[in-house]
Structures are given as C-alpha cells and as structure tokens.
Design an enzyme around this catalytic site. Structure first.
Site, PDB file in Angstrom:
ATOM      1  CD  GLU A   1      -2.214   1.296   2.995  1.00 39.81           C
ATOM      2  OE1 GLU A   1      -1.575   0.769   3.934  1.00 39.81           O
ATOM      3  OE2 GLU A   1      -3.303   1.873   3.156  1.00 39.81           O
TER       4      GLU A   1
ATOM      5  CD  GLU B   1      -5.181   4.867   5.762  1.00 41.04           C
ATOM      6  OE1 GLU B   1      -5.748   4.596   4.701  1.00 41.04           O
ATOM      7  OE2 GLU B   1      -4.711   3.999   6.524  1.00 41.04           O
TER       8      GLU B   1
ATOM      9  CE  LYS C   1      -7.044   1.464   3.858  1.00 40.98           C
ATOM     10  NZ  LYS C   1      -5.744   1.829   4.487  1.00 40.98           N
TER      11      LYS C   1
ATOM     12  CG  ASN D   1      -4.727   4.200   0.432  1.00 43.98           C
ATOM     13  OD1 ASN D   1      -4.073   3.604  -0.409  1.00 43.98           O
ATOM     14  ND2 ASN D   1      -4.519   4.067   1.738  1.00 43.98           N
TER      15      ASN D   1
ATOM     16  CG  ASN E   1       2.136   1.334   4.820  1.00 44.82           C
ATOM     17  OD1 ASN E   1       3.330   1.563   4.967  1.00 44.82           O
ATOM     18  ND2 ASN E   1       1.544   1.345   3.633  1.00 44.82           N
TER      19      ASN E   1
ATOM     20  CB  CYS F   1      -3.965  -1.489   4.627  1.00 48.08           C
ATOM     21  SG  CYS F   1      -3.208  -1.628   6.266  1.00 48.08           S
TER      22      CYS F   1
HETATM   23  N1  CDT Z   1      -2.924   1.397   6.529  1.00 50.68           N
HETATM   24  C1  CDT Z   1      -3.864   0.845   7.314  1.00 50.68           C
HETATM   25  O1  CDT Z   1      -5.016   0.721   6.911  1.00 50.68           O
HETATM   26  N2  CDT Z   1      -3.470   0.500   8.538  1.00 50.68           N
HETATM   27  C2  CDT Z   1      -4.390   0.023   9.519  1.00 50.68           C
HETATM   28  C3  CDT Z   1      -3.975   0.449  10.865  1.00 50.68           C
HETATM   29  C4  CDT Z   1      -5.092   0.355  11.802  1.00 50.68           C
HETATM   30  S1  CDT Z   1      -4.847   1.214  13.263  1.00 50.68           S
HETATM   31  C5  CDT Z   1      -5.418   2.787  12.938  1.00 50.68           C
HETATM   32  C6  CDT Z   1      -4.579  -1.482   9.503  1.00 50.68           C
HETATM   33  O2  CDT Z   1      -5.734  -1.924   9.624  1.00 50.68           O
HETATM   34  O3  CDT Z   1      -3.610  -2.234   9.434  1.00 50.68           O
END
Ligand code: CDT
Length: 317
Positions: free
Chosen positions: A47, A147, A128, A111, A198, A173
C-alpha cells in the site's frame, strides 16, 4: 490444463520521509528483476509504496505539503521505469499509491491500487473503502493515523477482473480485516485477492492489541482466503519507518487457508509461490458453494445496518 501463476510478493522495508520516489522505484525494480529470475508471472507491492506512510503526520492544513505525497498521473516520470521494466520482463504487477484526480468537477484524493498487465495496461483500479484512523489532529497519540483526513472513501467498489486467465481483485490494508471485503469479491468468483498494507504494531487507542498484531494479520487474511476459496497475497511495508514499527509477515495464502510462503525479515524481501487456481474450485464447489448454501434471506442486516444495536433486555425467545 491447470491454470498456474508464480506469484512474487515484494515486501518493502522502511521508506524514509526524505527518500525520493526515484529511489523507491529502484528498490521495486530490483525486486522485480529478482522475481523474474524466479520465474514469477506477477509481482505484488505494498500500500502507498512510493513514499513513506505520510498519514502519520499532521500538516497544519498546508494543502501543498499534503498534495506533495500524491500522484497526479500514473505512470508518471518517476514511475515510468517500473512500467517499462515490467513490459521488458513480461510481468503483471500491482502496487498502491496516493491518487489525486479531477472528477465530477473537483479535486479528489484516494488511497488507490492498480493491477497492470505485461503490456503496461491498467486492467483494474481499486480505491480503498475502509479508511482507518481519524480526521482531526490528535496530539495525544505518539503518531497520527490521518487516513480519514487525507483520503475520500473509495468509490469503485470491490471489482474483480479476468486477467491472465484468473479472476483478480484487490483491497488495501484495513479492508483486509472486514469479511465483507472478501465476500463481495467472492460473489464475483475471485481467485486471487491482492492487497498491500502499512500496519503499525502500536495502535494508540487500543495498545492492548499491540502484541496480537501479527496474529490478527494472519487471522483475517487466512479466513478471507478459506471462506471464499481464493488465494490471498498480502504485502507489507514494514520495519521501523520514521520511528514507527510496522509489521512484516507478507504472505501468500492458498484457498485452503494455509500460508504457503511468508517473509521472515522486516526489509525488502521477495517471497514466491506457485499458485494453481484450479485449487479454488474444490472450495467453491463444496463447502463454500455459495449458490447451494448461502441463505441471503437471513443476511439482510449486513446491508441494512452499519453499527451494532444490542437486543432489548428482558425478552425470552
Ligand atoms: N494502513 C492501514 O489501513 N493501517 C491500519 C492500521 C489500523 S490502526 C489505525 C490497519 O488496519 O492495518
């Protein structure tokens, strides 16, 4: 004849805030060449993989500073070498980036991820849907997850495209944690879900989950694969990026739910697996034969209700 693809998941280690896209693209091309040497047909990257994970910072509403993280064209001057190398090597590839576009008479930011075929054509775009984090500055956090501020909710749905004789779909993600993501693609007979992530180990609102980050990563992707009879390829950007530790564990999961390849570092690392897409059918035709076994009359709340409402107290069934 069975339908097979050798898939490479190209995990990326940390990308520094100052690291230019050209340097990242060089790293991606090195992994792409390694993938070709291992006979891969498709390479998957994480991502937002052209830069550091910028939603961890608040930019004081400086729109120019925010927009500097976004791509206005794809391919761009900086990403063209990636497309050219894939064409030269005859590979499919997929990667995520921050997309800035003019649509419906206004500037929009998503995204996004795309699948590109060996001719360099984009065969599928995804934006996304499940945007985690928050929209306002929350200085109590050790780092931000903005985000919800920097992106709009994706407006393309979870589409599946036939490419290379395989039904391919994408998510990004946080989407991987939601069963609806996989099921909407499962209902289009998806055989390969490609996703990048990420994922910081530390989630400031729920630090008690931190020690379970890797477990949850596997849990959601393996169950999504099994319950829909599909391969799932999850690719991390990982390691300590600008002081924030992100999980690795990039993996390729079979329709059985078994992980058949997994990264063991928190750096740039290619993992490879031969995926036989005819294996999907044994799940799609038996235990998860949707046509025979799904009971949509009992699933109404899934689309009628967003948040949970507890039952009234005191009543007996
Ligand atoms: N990039 C991304 O979507 N990361 C989220 C972090 C969650 S905590 C705010 C994930 O679900 O891995």
């Amino acid at each position: 004849m069975s339908r097979q693809m050798i898939i490479g998941a190209a995990q990326l280690g940390p990308i520094a805030r100052e690291e230019p896209r050209s340097a990242v693209v060089k790293r991606m091309i090195a992994l792409m060449r390694e993938a070709k040497a291992m006979n891969c047909d498709l390479v998957a990257y994480p991502e937002l993989c052209l830069t550091t994970f910028f939603p961890r910072w608040w930019f004081d509403d400086d729109q120019d500073a925010i927009d500097a993280w976004f791509e206005r064209a794809m391919p761009s001057n900086e990403t063209a070498p990636l497309f050219e190398t894939a064409r030269e090597l005859g590979l499919f590839f997929t990667f995520g980036f921050a997309e800035l576009t003019e649509e419906e008479g206004r500037t929009r930011r998503f995204n996004t991820s795309i699948i590109v075929n060996p001719k360099g054509e984009t065969v599928l775009k995804y934006r996304k849907v499940h945007l985690p984090g928050h929209a306002e500055h929350e200085p109590w956090r050790t780092f931000q997850h903005l985000e919800k501020r920097y992106f709009e909710v994706g407006n393309l749905g979870f589409n599946v495209a036939r490419a290379g004789d395989v039904n391919m779909g994408m998510c990004i993600c946080n989407d991987r944690r939601w069963p609806e993501t996989y099921r909407v693609m499962g209902l289009q007979d998806v055989e390969l879900v490609l996703l990048g992530y990420n994922t910081p180990i530390h989630n400031p609102p729920a630090p008690q989950h931190d020690a379970l980050s890797n477990f949850h990563n596997q849990l959601v992707m393996q169950s999504g694969a099994y319950q829909n009879g599909t391969f799932v390829v999850g690719v991390a950007k990982c390691g300590v990026e600008e002081g924030v530790m992100q999980i690795g564990q990039s993996q390729i999961i079979a329709p059985s739910g078994e992980t058949i390849a997994m990264a063991h570092t928190l750096e740039d690392e290619l993992i490879v697996a031969r995926c036989d897409f005819d294996l999907c059918a044994s799940y799609k035709r038996t235990i998860f034969n949707f046509d025979a076994h799904r009971r949509t009359e009992a699933y109404g709340l899934i689309v009628e209700r967003t948040g949970a409402i507890p039952p009234a107290t005191g009543g007996a069934n």
